[in-house]
Design a protein around this motif. Structure first.
Motif, short mmCIF file in Angstrom:
data_model
loop_
_atom_site.label_atom_id
_atom_site.label_comp_id
_atom_site.label_asym_id
_atom_site.label_seq_id
_atom_site.Cartn_x
_atom_site.Cartn_y
_atom_site.Cartn_z
N LYS A 267 0.89 -2.72 0.12
CA LYS A 267 0.99 -4.17 -0.06
C LYS A 267 0.80 -4.90 1.26
O LYS A 267 0.24 -6.00 1.30
N THR A 270 -3.34 -4.63 2.58
CA THR A 270 -4.39 -4.80 1.56
C THR A 270 -5.75 -5.04 2.19
O THR A 270 -6.76 -4.43 1.81
N LYS A 274 -9.21 -2.54 2.19
CA LYS A 274 -10.49 -2.95 1.62
C LYS A 274 -11.65 -2.71 2.57
O LYS A 274 -12.77 -2.40 2.14
#
Length: 318
Positions: A267, A270, A274
């Motif tokens: 969390k 993130t 990516k």
């Protein structure tokens, strides 16, 4: 667990406590633990790797266990932590290695891959992704994003503050951080000025992945207190300053990355997750369902299967 050899290596100005297992002529695989863990956190991986023919090397990282624990925060700069392992490889005459790292051990592994492109043949990192060198120190960004709110890394910055809380009862602190959840101590919504342990539930007994005897190893590794391990967090600006020569570099080794889907790091990171594939071209990623932060313990069979398969393809034992 197979028979373990223990030695104290005089490297990089410290004494590094090192456990090893497996055939002495086997290809080296280094297992680097994180915070607040110990060499025993790799207990589920040592035997499978040794049985597969690898020479398994498990250090007690600087600040932990029987390794030296300098008092000064700057003694825990990331390049210094890497140099501990590089010097140990030199002392053992190793010209090749695979490096596996979890939590804080993962940034050490990532940077060893950057620093040692010839010697480090493969990487496996757990829980902490690679985002490259930021445009400014990450701690500055954290202060802006978390203004007025509790953030464990910001809480760790002032020497003595977190130590006073965590060292007051080391066993209880470890129980709350390690055993009470899948890492929720690191993702709490509470006001600035709170302590790390405030609001954490008292764990009932021991989880299946960490029995009472296992927990005793963690206690011994932190017997001197939390100062050394906390100092790892106090070098974001120094790490950024010293890593300018690595700006823009990619990790080119075959790399396995494992993350639990309940890991708070997922969390928090993130954006990094990516874009990691751009920075690590030979990346294999796996998300383990129902798994928290202590991934190699919570899901030892799955981690072992993925790791051994990866090694067989990119760093075979023979």
């Amino acid at each position: 667990m197979p028979e373990l050899t223990h030695q104290l290596l005089a490297v990089n100005g410290i004494s590094l406590s090192l456990y090893s297992a497996g055939p002495e002529q086997g290809r080296p695989v280094w297992l680097l633990h994180g915070f607040p863990e110990c060499w025993h956190s790799w207990r589920g991986q040592i035997e499978p790797l040794a049985r597969a023919g690898y020479r398994v090397l498990i250090p007690e990282m600087r600040g932990y266990g029987q390794s030296s624990a300098p008092a000064e925060p700057q003694a825990y700069e990331l390049l210094t932590l890497c140099a501990d392992i590089q010097a140990a490889m030199d002392a053992l005459g190793q010209t090749e290695a695979c490096v596996v790292g979890h939590d804080w051990g993962a940034p050490v592994a990532w940077h060893l891959g950057l620093l040692e492109p010839q010697r480090v043949k493969a990487l496996a990192t757990l829980s902490v992704p690679f985002g490259g060198r930021p445009k400014r120190p990450a701690i500055d960004i954290m202060r802006e994003v978390n203004a007025g709110r509790f953030n464990y890394i910001l809480y760790f910055q002032e020497p003595g503050v977190a130590e006073a809380e965590l060292d007051a009862d080391i066993a209880r602190s470890l129980r709350l951080i390690l055993l009470g959840s899948q890492g929720e101590a690191f993702l709490q919504d509470k006001p600035e000025g709170a302590g790390l342990l405030d609001g954490l539930p008292e764990p009932q007994g021991f989880p299946a992945w960490c029995g009472e005897d296992d927990f005793a190893y963690y206690q011994r590794a932190l017997a001197r207190g939390f100062r050394g391990p906390l100092n790892w967090y106090r070098n974001f600006t120094r790490n950024w300053q010293r890593s300018e020569f690595l700006a823009g570099q990619k990790v080119l080794q075959p790399t396995l990355f494992l993350l639990g889907d309940r890991d708070p790091v997922g969390k928090l990171e993130t954006h990094t997750l990516k874009r990691m594939a751009e920075l690590v071209p030979a990346l294999e990623q796996h998300l383990l369902p129902g798994c928290g932060h202590w991934i190699q313990n919570e899901r030892a069979p799955e981690v072992n299967a993925l790791l051994l398969d990866f090694l067989a393809r990119h760093y075979p034992a023979a």
